[in-house]
Design a protein around this motif. Structure first.
Motif, mmCIF file in Angstrom:
data_model
loop_
_atom_site.group_PDB
_atom_site.id
_atom_site.type_symbol
_atom_site.label_atom_id
_atom_site.label_comp_id
_atom_site.label_asym_id
_atom_site.label_seq_id
_atom_site.Cartn_x
_atom_site.Cartn_y
_atom_site.Cartn_z
ATOM 1 N N GLY A 1 0.813 -1.212 0.000
ATOM 2 C CA GLY A 1 0.000 0.000 0.000
ATOM 3 C C GLY A 1 0.842 1.256 0.000
ATOM 4 O O GLY A 1 0.693 2.134 -0.852
ATOM 5 N N GLN B 1 2.112 4.030 -3.110
ATOM 6 C CA GLN B 1 2.007 5.493 -3.015
ATOM 7 C C GLN B 1 3.339 6.159 -3.342
ATOM 8 O O GLN B 1 3.383 7.191 -4.012
ATOM 9 C CB GLN B 1 1.578 5.886 -1.600
ATOM 10 N N SER C 1 -7.326 -1.491 -9.830
ATOM 11 C CA SER C 1 -6.706 -2.426 -8.890
ATOM 12 C C SER C 1 -7.694 -3.461 -8.328
ATOM 13 O O SER C 1 -7.287 -4.604 -8.071
ATOM 14 C CB SER C 1 -6.037 -1.665 -7.743
ATOM 15 N N CYS D 1 0.177 -3.490 -7.011
ATOM 16 C CA CYS D 1 0.449 -3.353 -5.572
ATOM 17 C C CYS D 1 -0.832 -3.225 -4.778
ATOM 18 O O CYS D 1 -1.040 -3.936 -3.775
ATOM 19 C CB CYS D 1 1.337 -2.133 -5.324
ATOM 20 N N TRP D 2 -1.709 -2.325 -5.207
ATOM 21 C CA TRP D 2 -2.927 -2.080 -4.442
ATOM 22 C C TRP D 2 -3.943 -3.210 -4.593
ATOM 23 O O TRP D 2 -4.707 -3.487 -3.670
ATOM 24 C CB TRP D 2 -3.517 -0.732 -4.842
ATOM 25 N N GLN E 1 -2.515 -5.919 -2.357
ATOM 26 C CA GLN E 1 -2.705 -5.515 -0.968
ATOM 27 C C GLN E 1 -4.095 -5.895 -0.465
ATOM 28 O O GLN E 1 -4.247 -6.466 0.626
ATOM 29 C CB GLN E 1 -2.510 -4.003 -0.815
ATOM 30 N N ASN F 1 -13.920 1.110 -3.537
ATOM 31 C CA ASN F 1 -13.201 1.888 -4.551
ATOM 32 C C ASN F 1 -14.136 2.722 -5.413
ATOM 33 O O ASN F 1 -13.751 3.797 -5.892
ATOM 34 C CB ASN F 1 -12.366 0.959 -5.439
#
Length: 302
Positions: A90, A94, A116, A175-176, A179, A261
């Protein structure tokens, strides 16, 4: 063998209501946060320092929930691995985003990143064997269509700004998405409070990188509407992240991820319209309409 709450016929309904409550709390907090998140940078407080402030604001809710659990932190290797993986994907995403927006167009980067949940859904379907109702599946599909529309702005649509930003956007999306998947997976092994504690720790571990990316040669607003206002705004983000962990604990990732989201930008748009009087463009209006329908359908999904 004695009965446990898990065997009670009431528990599924209660659990269902819990995930929805926490998901809507996340949507509400992130929606308000999204409406005001840009103020800090507009008033001369760099986004890299905003990240540092956010990392610090994570401490308070982490301490509160750990205190409630009498500091029973899961410390086995698997829990530490899951916790740091969730936190670093997370926060690391960023960090990459800070660089990506300097190499490419934000109006193309953010629509890619917004997908994502697609990664989360695919992993949850294949590895966790999660399923939902037909209405829930329709809600997931509509959310995935709505998400890029909520962030896309056809400002001279072109890919001429170099190619570095595209793989970076894909990495952030991965990545997200990963996660969120591990957030659900970890909830099956460790406490939600421990997950959030490791998220907080991971965010703090990456603050030196954010400081290194900050251009201190430029004027920085250190007044009340700099770091202090940023702290108030980022606290909404931090508490929303805590509620998201609880939403994943009680709900299915294939439903929680697209709902949160898609719902956050919907609330942000409504607040911006009511307070600032900003009317979304045509594409965003379509995205908002689809997001609203998706949220309603996902809210009814089991």
């Amino acid at each position: 063998m004695t009965d446990t709450p898990a065997t009670s016929p009431i528990t599924p309904a209660v659990t269902s209501r819990r995930w929805l409550l926490f998901a809507f709390l996340t949507v509400g907090l992130w929606g308000v946060w999204g409406a005001f998140a840009g103020i800090s940078a507009q008033r001369g407080f760099p986004e890299t320092l905003v990240y540092c402030v956010w990392a610090v604001t994570m401490i308070l809710p982490a301490v509160v929930v750990m205190q409630r659990e009498k500091w029973k932190l899961d410390r086995d290797p698997k829990s530490i691995l899951f916790g740091l993986l969730i936190g670093l994907t997370g926060a690391g995403g960023q960090m990459i985003l800070f660089y990506a927006v300097t190499t490419g167009p934000a109006y193309l980067i953010f629509p890619i990143i917004s997908l994502s949940p697609l990664i989360t859904i695919l992993l949850s379907l294949l590895l966790l064997k999660e399923r939902t109702s037909r209405l829930g599946a329709l809600g997931v599909a509509l959310a995935l269509v709505a998400l890029p529309l909520l962030d896309f702005s056809p400002q001279g649509f072109s890919f001429t700004q170099g190619s570095t930003w595209f793989p970076l956007a894909l990495i952030i999306m991965a990545c997200w998405g990963v996660q969120a998947y591990f957030m659900k997976l970890a909830n099956n092994h460790m406490s939600a409070e421990s997950i959030f504690f490791y998220m907080m720790l991971s965010g703090l571990l990456l603050t030196p990188a954010a400081l290194a990316m900050t251009d201190f040669s430029k004027p920085i607003n250190w007044g009340w509407d700099g770091p202090w206002l940023a702290a108030v705004i980022q606290m909404l983000n931090a508490v929303g992240a805590l509620f998201l962990v609880y939403a994943f604990r009680h709900g299915k990732a294939i439903v929680v991820s697209p709902l949160t989201n898609a719902g956050g930008p919907l609330v942000t748009a409504v607040i911006s319209l009511l307070i600032v009087g900003v009317m979304p463009g045509e594409l965003k209006m379509v995205g908002l309409a689809l997001a609203f329908i998706a949220a309603a359908l996902l809210a009814t999904a089991a």
